[in-house]
Design a protein around this motif. Structure first.
Motif: not given
Length: 243
Positions: A89-106
């Motif tokens: 459901x989130x595989x569209x590029x506008x969403x998936x790219x943001x999920x994949x680029x999320x930085x680690x919790x700090x």
């Protein structure tokens, strides 16, 4: 023989007058449900997705309106989201790219409270049971604005096989925030909406509407039935005042 004193007639008339208001309230609840679903992200830092990983540390609660449990975080996290299967459901590029680029919790916590969608939604999106203590958990989502120990994922992965679970009702991120590091990392959301974006907006919350519509339909049916019952009893009392 039971003698009626008619003292309950004003009460019936009062209920009769109130019933349409209850019906209107129920209808308003149903028609407003898609907006309410998106408003569920209010109070979270939706301008910044973060990645977390660890193990489930409490049994928590599997139920409505949300399921909750705690996750003990790994001592070390990768810089950003590792290579994980993105929910369809989130595989569209506008969403998936943001999920994949999320930085680690700090943040300052070594354990976070996780809040996820209710079972009816999670069950239809990859998770039909409560998570077990010690089970692997990874998620991408938002930290709460006022409680930095509370995390709500837009997607998460559980178990050793990293089973993906979509958590976004409407199947698109609630906010497509700028990507970490600026627009050079990946394409940002289009300035002008496309036909696809319009379709997403039109369908947003449609699945949530199903659940709310069932509840609203039951309430409306009960109210309408009560209206007809009260009207019938009132007319009977008027026709037979000495009954």
């Amino acid at each position: 023989m039971t003698v009626s004193t008619h003292t309950d007639r004003p009460r019936r008339l009062g209920l009769l007058a109130t019933a349409p208001l209850l019906a209107a309230a129920a209808i308003s609840l149903v028609t407003a449900s898609p907006a309410a679903a998106h408003h569920g992200w209010d109070g979270f830092e939706t301008n910044e997705l973060v990645y977390i990983a660890g193990t489930v540390s409490t049994e928590g609660n599997w139920g409505d309106p949300h399921s909750e449990f705690d996750v003990a975080l790994d001592a070390e996290l990768p810089a950003d989201t590792p290579d994980l299967p993105i929910p369809e459901e989130l595989s569209g590029p506008e969403d998936s790219v943001r999920v994949e680029a999320a930085p680690a919790y700090g943040g300052p916590h070594d354990e976070l409270e996780i809040i996820i969608a209710p079972p009816w939604w999670s069950s239809s999106n990859g998770l039909d049971r409560s998570l077990e203590v010690g089970e692997r958990f990874q998620g991408v989502g938002y930290i709460n604005s006022t409680d930095d120990g509370l995390f709500r994922p837009v997607a998460f992965w559980y178990g050793d096989d990293n089973a993906p679970v979509n958590q976004v009702i409407g199947n698109t991120l609630p906010v497509r925030a700028p990507l970490p590091g600026g627009p050079g990392d990946a394409p940002s959301a289009p300035e002008n909406p496309t036909a696809e974006d319009a379709d997403i907006a039109a369908d947003s919350g449609s699945q949530a509407l199903v659940g709310w519509a069932v509840l609203g339909g039951v309430v409306v049916a009960a109210v309408v039935g009560g209206v007809f019952y009260l009207r019938r009893r009132t007319l009977q009392d008027e026709r037979n005042p000495d009954a």
